[in-house]
Design a protein around this motif. Structure first.
Motif, short mmCIF file in Angstrom:
data_model
loop_
_atom_site.label_atom_id
_atom_site.label_comp_id
_atom_site.label_asym_id
_atom_site.label_seq_id
_atom_site.Cartn_x
_atom_site.Cartn_y
_atom_site.Cartn_z
N ILE A 76 0.74 -1.25 0.22
CA ILE A 76 -0.13 -0.07 -0.06
C ILE A 76 0.77 1.36 0.09
CG2 ILE A 76 -1.64 1.26 1.22
CD1 ILE A 76 -3.00 -1.75 2.20
N ARG A 77 2.01 1.21 0.80
CA ARG A 77 2.96 2.40 0.75
C ARG A 77 3.43 2.70 -0.53
NH1 ARG A 77 5.24 2.42 6.62
NH2 ARG A 77 3.36 1.92 7.93
N PRO A 78 4.00 1.90 -0.83
CA PRO A 78 4.80 2.18 -2.43
C PRO A 78 3.53 2.60 -3.43
CG PRO A 78 5.40 -0.04 -1.50
CD PRO A 78 4.41 0.52 -0.35
N ALA A 79 2.48 1.80 -3.43
CA ALA A 79 1.42 2.30 -4.25
C ALA A 79 0.95 3.70 -4.01
CB ALA A 79 0.21 1.27 -4.08
N LYS A 80 1.16 4.02 -2.89
CA LYS A 80 0.58 5.33 -2.59
C LYS A 80 1.42 6.42 -2.89
CE LYS A 80 -2.87 5.21 1.22
NZ LYS A 80 -3.08 5.42 2.65
N TRP A 81 2.81 6.12 -2.91
CA TRP A 81 3.90 6.90 -3.08
C TRP A 81 3.63 7.06 -4.81
CZ3 TRP A 81 8.35 6.44 -6.43
CH2 TRP A 81 8.91 7.64 -6.10
N ILE A 82 3.74 5.98 -5.49
CA ILE A 82 3.74 6.21 -6.99
C ILE A 82 2.38 6.89 -7.33
CG2 ILE A 82 3.56 4.82 -9.06
CD1 ILE A 82 5.07 2.59 -7.49
N VAL A 83 1.44 6.57 -6.72
CA VAL A 83 0.09 7.23 -7.21
C VAL A 83 0.12 8.70 -6.90
CG1 VAL A 83 -2.20 7.38 -6.93
CG2 VAL A 83 -1.34 5.34 -7.31
N SER A 84 0.72 9.29 -5.82
CA SER A 84 0.54 10.59 -5.51
C SER A 84 1.56 11.15 -6.49
CB SER A 84 0.94 10.80 -3.88
OG SER A 84 2.38 10.80 -3.99
N TRP A 85 2.71 10.56 -7.00
CA TRP A 85 3.75 11.10 -7.82
C TRP A 85 2.92 11.42 -9.15
CZ3 TRP A 85 5.90 9.53 -12.71
CH2 TRP A 85 6.79 10.32 -13.23
N LEU A 86 2.26 10.34 -9.66
CA LEU A 86 1.45 10.37 -10.87
C LEU A 86 0.40 11.54 -11.01
CD1 LEU A 86 0.81 6.77 -11.82
CD2 LEU A 86 2.21 7.99 -12.98
N TRP A 87 -0.20 11.65 -9.78
CA TRP A 87 -1.12 12.49 -9.72
C TRP A 87 -0.55 14.24 -9.79
CZ3 TRP A 87 -2.23 14.82 -4.38
CH2 TRP A 87 -3.20 15.85 -4.52
N ARG A 88 0.25 14.16 -9.10
CA ARG A 88 0.89 15.83 -8.80
C ARG A 88 1.53 16.20 -10.15
NH1 ARG A 88 2.22 15.00 -3.60
NH2 ARG A 88 0.45 15.84 -2.26
N GLU A 89 2.48 15.18 -10.70
CA GLU A 89 3.47 15.62 -11.89
C GLU A 89 2.57 15.14 -13.20
OE1 GLU A 89 6.30 17.01 -11.17
OE2 GLU A 89 5.80 16.76 -8.93
N VAL A 90 2.25 14.13 -13.39
CA VAL A 90 1.67 13.64 -14.72
C VAL A 90 0.33 14.18 -14.69
CG1 VAL A 90 1.15 11.84 -15.94
CG2 VAL A 90 2.83 11.60 -14.71
N ASP A 91 -0.73 14.06 -13.83
CA ASP A 91 -2.09 14.35 -14.12
C ASP A 91 -2.09 16.06 -14.08
OD1 ASP A 91 -4.65 13.90 -14.63
OD2 ASP A 91 -5.00 14.37 -12.46
#
Lengths: 579, 662
Positions: B594-609
């Motif tokens: 869960i923690r790695p997934a959260k980290w990746i997803v928040s990066w995707l959200w901030r930077e990519v999305d």
């Protein structure tokens, strides 16, 4: 407006009337849906024919040529009758003239539908070319005639309640309208460039007069003058193009021209630039009539200046006629030289879609907005013509049976109904709020919910939102672009991108109607006429969900190969009946 | 002739719960409590009556009946049929599901009487039954998935029934996420199966989508083309493992179990429904339905069997130390379903389904009587604060004791027979070689533990001293709550009768043998193995023995030496804490997933999305279109001469272009 007890009572009554409007609409939807489900032919056979068939059949068999022109003759007689009424009692025709027009229009439905019925039942009964090939009565023209009559009914409804039109000599207005309708009805069945030129000019000149009807309003006069100047210019181009065509082929009949142009091209390839020139000039002339880019510039000015009823008329009825001319000339007369006009048509389609949308983005005046929207839609409609033209390059006979041809026709029908629906609401709002600026539409859902919902359905349909009819229209006009022997993928991509933009422009109106605060909180209640008139577009656009009945029927009927068989069976001379 | 009789009864037995839930969903708010309950009960009970009729009609016939209703989806190259696959398995489960669901719904009328939004509750329960029936009756893999996902959705909604409570929302979300993961595995497995040569071998579009097509192909190939089928065995291993992961997600098997014990705020009837006949049973049904594929995947079968046996044992161990009644029963369900999966894993599918049936009755009785206790004690579910209710709730106590005995394997009660059958299969069937000893012994080790925690639960609630909570007057509930408990208790006592020793009256044998045996025989033929000749009766004394151990220990501790557990807690602190924390699976998953997934997803959200897509592509497109529109608008200035100029420009341009082409 004073607020006496009388007024209150009236408003209360109207409010109660407004309460039963949604259930009524739902009821009509259900009943119509059931009828459609139960079988159209059954209904015609049991409820329509017993009352109409015997006298019409006798008349039809005795005077076939007159019978086929009966709708036009009835409308002409209606127009003359209105003029006479106006001569006798010039100030009393505020309601009588439109009612006469309406009755005439409804009467002229009967022969049209009866002939349609006959032609579905007994395939080629009573159809053919008449008056030396000037007019061709075929399923295609009958189908368009029925739609034309429907739209003019709406124009009359809008004009009847309009505050703009002067009280005095109001009969003249409807008389001109009726004459224009006669011309339009003749145009859709013309198969000769002479008839086409004369009749489109007939429509145009009546339109100039009708656009400039409001003599007290400077914009109206300006619009009429602009329309006239540009229109006469384009007519000059058109007649020039026709002259060259005649010079090349030696005939004015489109069925003969098709063969003749092919022979000329085979014998003398050096004639190709001349052919191109004639096609181009014709295109300029007729493109102006249809208001496709880059011949569209007059349209917003004209819509803004003209009376709302006439704007409605111009946005639909002459366009149906012009579509018929497009199909007849390009897919019949010029189908053997399709490689010359298809590139131009592609340019026009792309320009119309894009420019119409780009102009519409920033419009705040609803009429100008609708003008640009109609330019865009004509662009979409041309997609079908482009696809059919690509097919005509290899097989000139197949173009008329192609999906592109069907998509184009289908698009026009749905466009006509959507647009009349929108103009109806625009005129309602104009009538009650005194203008057609976007601000007048703000919060419409709080002021007149049925109108707002009708407008919503029509706008979403124009934007092409899936379950509605407009989506099917766009689908069927887009589909032929992906056909294996057409493959106009870039065009399809441009069209889809434009659909995205147009979704924005329509949602802007919807946002104003549903989310913004109204300028005036007061509710208003459209007249009964308006309320009833709102039902059919709503019903149609929603009913379209019922199994695509119209698609099947229109495809089977309008693109029945009869359009083609005249060409095959009667050769280039064509049968001449009647006169 | 035969199936014409059945077509509409089957259709209506499926549709009745749907109709009930639609009525409740659309107009339920206007109805009173009584109407709501009667709509739900009458539809499900009507479905039960129809399924009884179907079951009686089906008595004595072996062949599956395929009822076709045309196609669900029909496009070129793909036809998804809509029909029912009616064989012993589906008929048996149809009857059991509707019967137990009717009991639970009757119980709910008493239980939910003071609760609000009961129309939503009954509507969801009915809908859940409908989806279970759709799953059971499906005749192809696509409609099976429809029922499967429908169960997921209704279970999610039932777990989150009190959505205003954030814990409830968390547990509903937990269920949904776990199911999404396991359903993905199932979907991949089914796609592999549908696109595998055994399904595509059939000529004709989409014929391979039905079970019948695939299984008949498999059976035929096992005789006619052994080398070809042998080359497919690795594929079947993959499919079997993926299907097991999918089924284990619904059935809350170990590592995917975390959604089941954490449904603390879910209404008790809903818990009863999903632990006995719908959600948890769905996974077992899926394994049973797809067992012809499993039989050709021996390694996967061994893995399934061993993991399930371990799961049964460990889950029973967790149930030992818990103190919440609902939690104990939830862990008990995990453990019992582990035994069913063990049955499926070794090929004893009929025994697994038998255990599913008996467990459904027993577990619904247990959960419903726990509900009665909770109802009487005004919401108290912690067994440390309960006790001595023997004299206050005498009827509930007898029913509960019967169900506890049946669950733990008391001789001649329902659970005893089905558990013995499972171990009979485990030790005699030849599919998983020596692994059967490991799986069987670990599985058998779960039985005394089960007996221990079941009797512990009983002793802690009903025996011992009675601590009267302030302001509570415990008394027996209404008949509407009492009757279902009694009926299910009676069924748990006599439930073993459906595996009656005489073959003519052996329901399990009559219904399941035609479904289970032919693929089994062909698989045994394919692998060239022989069955060992243990009798079923051989395992019954062993079951009695291991049951007696657990029972004896529990009895000694909780009736004579109530201080022993405390000592255990002190001496084995680590083990106790590990079991008390429910194996700490969530903590482990949190760290590794869960923690790695959260980290990746928040990066995707901030930077990519936000950065690239929103600010760059979306807004950029909008802005550029507006700029273009402003530029184009400059062209339109109202002067006619300009309009004519544009016309002239266009004509010149076209002529110029055309002349260039020449």
């Amino acid at each position: 407006m004073e607020n006496g007890p009388e007024q209150d009572r009236k408003e209360l009554r109207l409010y109660e009337a407004g309460n039963w409007f949604p259930p009524l609409m739902a009821g009509i939807l259900v009943v119509t849906g059931l009828l459609v489900y139960l079988n159209y032919e059954f209904i015609v056979h049991h409820f329509y024919l017993p009352f109409i068939s015997t006298p019409l059949e006798v008349f039809a068999s005795t005077y076939r040529a007159y019978f086929l022109l009966l709708p036009e003759m009835l409308d002409l007689a209606g127009g003359i009758l209105i003029l006479l009424m106006d001569m006798i009692r010039p100030n009393k025709n505020r309601l009588r003239a439109p009612l006469t027009a309406q009755v005439t229009l409804i009467l002229s439905y009967f022969p049209v539908i009866f002939t349609m019925y006959l032609t579905t039942r007994y395939f080629n009964a009573a159809l053919g070319q008449y008056w030396g090939g000037l007019e061709t009565i075929d399923p295609f023209s009958l189908f368009l005639k029925s739609i034309v009559l429907l739209t003019v009914n709406y124009v009359v409804v809008i004009a009847m309640r309009s505050k703009e039109l002067p009280e005095k000599f109001s009969g003249e207005f409807y008389a001109f309208l009726m004459f224009a309708v006669v011309a339009v009805e003749c145009v859709v069945s013309s198969s000769d460039i002479l008839a086409i030129f004369l009749l489109t000019e007939f429509v145009a000149i009546t339109s100039y007069i009708l656009v400039g009807w409001l003599k007290n309003r400077p914009t109206s006069t300006e619009a009429a003058l602009k329309y006239f100047l540009l229109g006469s210019m384009s007519s000059a181009f058109m007649v020039f193009g026709f002259a060259i065509m005649y010079g090349l082929s030696g005939t004015t009949n489109l069925y003969e021209m098709k063969v003749a142009l092919h022979e000329v091209r085979m014998q003398d390839p050096s004639m190709v630039p001349v052919m191109l020139l004639s096609t181009l000039f014709f295109m300029v002339g007729i493109g102006f009539k249809l208001a496709i880019a880059p011949f569209h510039m007059y349209l917003p000015d004209v819509f803004e200046g003209a009376p709302t009823a006439i704007a409605t008329f111009l946005s639909v009825t002459p366009k149906l006629a012009t579509t018929a001319v497009f199909i007849r000339v390009f897919l019949l007369g010029l189908s053997t030289v399709a490689d010359l006009w298809v590139p131009m048509m592609l340019i026009c389609a792309v320009l119309s879609m894009t420019i119409g949308n780009l102009f519409a983005i920033r419009q705040t005046n609803m009429k100008r907005f609708l003008a640009f929207s109609s330019i865009t839609h004509m662009g979409y409609m041309l997609l079908g013509l482009c696809a059919a033209g690509v097919i005509a390059k290899t097989n000139s006979n197949a173009a008329i049976q192609s999906l592109g041809y069907f998509g184009m026709l289908h698009y026009m029908v749905i466009y006509a109904i959507m647009n009349t629906g929108i103009f109806l609401i625009v005129s309602v709002v104009e009538h009650h709020s005194g203008g057609s600026h976007l601000d007048h539409f703000k919060g419409l859902v709080h002021r007149a919910p049925p109108s707002a919902y009708t407008m919503l359905v029509c706008l979403l349909s124009l934007a092409g939102i899936p379950p509605l009819a407009g989506f099917m229209a766009k689908f069927f006009v887009m589909w032929p672009l992906f056909e294996p022997n057409v493959e106009l993928y870039p065009l399809a991509i441009i069209a889809i991108l434009n659909m995205v933009v147009s979704a924005y422009i329509y949602l802007r109106i919807i946002k104003a109607m549903f989310l913004d605060k109204p300028m005036v909180e007061e509710r208003f209640y459209p007249d009964t006429t308006y309320r009833y008139a709102m039902i059919p577009p709503f019903a149609f656009l929603a009913l379209y969900l019922f199994g695509g009945y119209l698609i099947r029927w229109a495809y089977a009927y309008a693109s029945s190969s009869y359009f083609l068989t005249i060409n095959i069976y009667f050769g280039s001379s064509g049968p001449t009946g009647g006169l | 002739m035969f199936f014409i009789d059945l077509k509409y009864p089957v259709l209506y037995s499926l549709l009745l719960p749907l109709i009930g839930s639609i009525i409740l969903g659309m107009w339920g708010r206007r109805f009173g409590q009584r109407t709501i309950a009667s709509v739900a009960i009458s539809t499900v009970f009507g479905s039960f009556l129809l399924s009884l009729y179907i079951a009686l009609k089906f008595w004595g016939t072996g062949d599956p009946v395929l009822l076709s209703f045309g196609n669900l989806i029909e496009v070129t190259g793909l036809e998804i049929p809509l029909g029912f696959h009616l064989d012993g398995l589906s008929v048996l489960l149809l009857t059991v599901v509707t019967a137990v669901a009717s009991l639970i719904l009757v119980y709910s009328t008493g239980y939910m009487v003071v609760r609000s939004s009961s129309s939503r509750f009954f509507g969801l329960m009915t809908l859940s039954v409908f989806f279970m029936l759709a799953l059971i009756l499906a005749d192809n893999f696509i409609t099976l998935l429809i029922g499967w996902s429908g169960i997921a959705v209704t279970t999610y909604l039932l777990i989150g029934f009190r959505f205003y409570n954030s814990d409830t929302v968390q547990s509903a979300k937990r269920f949904f996420i776990i199911n999404a993961v396991s359903d993905t595995a199932l979907l991949v497995g089914l796609i592999l199966l549908i696109t595998s040569p055994i399904a595509l071998n059939y000529s004709g579009t989409g014929a391979g989508l039905t079970y019948r097509a695939v299984f008949e192909n498999l059976t035929t190939l096992s005789v006619t083309d052994k080398p070809f089928l042998g080359s497919l065995v690795p594929l079947f291993e993959t499919i079997a493992i993926l299907i097991f992961i999918g089924a284990a997600g619904k059935s809350a098997q170990l590592l995917q179990h975390i959604w089941l014990p954490n449904t603390s705020d879910t209404p008790i009837p809903a818990i009863a429904l999903m632990q006995s006949v719908t959600t948890v049973a769905a996974g077992v049904y899926l394994m049973a339905r797809l067992h012809p594929v499993l039989l050709f995947a021996p390694t996967a079968m061994a893995i399934i069997a061993v993991i399930s046996a371990l799961s049964a044992f460990i889950a029973a161990g967790v149930a030992l130390v818990q103190t919440d009644m609902k939690k104990i029963l939830a862990w008990s369900t995990i453990s019992q379903v582990g035994l069913m999966f063990l049955g499926c894993g070794v090929g004893a599918v009929a025994a697994a389904i038998f255990h599913l049936v008996t467990h459904a009755v027993v577990k619904s009785c247990l959960i419903l009587s726990v509900g009665s206790v909770k109802y009487a004690m005004e919401g108290e579910t912690d067994i440390r604060r309960l006790g001595g209710l023997k004299s206050l709730l005498p009827f509930t106590r007898v029913a509960f004791l019967a169900a506890v005995a049946a669950l733990s394997g008391f001789p001649m009660l329902a659970g005893f027979f089905s558990v013995s059958e499972i171990f009979h299969g485990t030790f005699t069937l030849p599919f998983i070689f020596g692994w059967k000893w490991l799986a069987g012994i670990v599985g058998y080790a779960a039985i005394p533990v089960t007996a221990f925690y079941a009797y512990r639960l009983y002793y802690r609630i009903f025996e011992g001293e009675y601590h009267k909570p302030p302001g509570v007057e415990p008394s027996e509930p209404d008949l509407s709550m009492e009757a279902p408990v009694w009926i299910s208790a009676a069924l748990s006592v006599i439930g073993g009768i459906i595996a009656f020793p005489k073959p003519e009256f052996n329901v399990i044998d009559r219904y399941l043998s035609p479904v289970i045996d032919p693929p089994m025989i062909s698989a045994i033929g394919f692998w060239g193995r022989t069955e060992d000749a243990f009798s079923s009766y051989f395992f019954m004394p062993i079951t009695v023995g291991v049951f007696l151990i657990g029972y004896w220990v529990a009895r000694n501790i909780y009736l004579r030496r109530p201080d022993d557990p405390r000592e255990f807690k002190i001496h084995h602190k680590d083990l106790h804490m590990y079991l008390w924390d429910e194996l700490r699976v969530e903590e482990i998953l949190d760290v590794i997933l869960i923690r790695p997934a959260k980290w990746i997803v928040s990066w995707l959200w901030r930077e990519v999305d936000e950065g690239l897509i929103d600010r760059g592509i979306v807004e950029g497109t909008g802005k550029s279109t507006f700029i273009l529109a402003r530029m184009v608008n400059l062209l339109r200035n109202g002067y006619t001469r300009y309009y004519l100029l544009y016309l002239a420009i266009f004509i010149t341009l076209v002529i110029w272009l055309a002349s260039r082409q020449e």
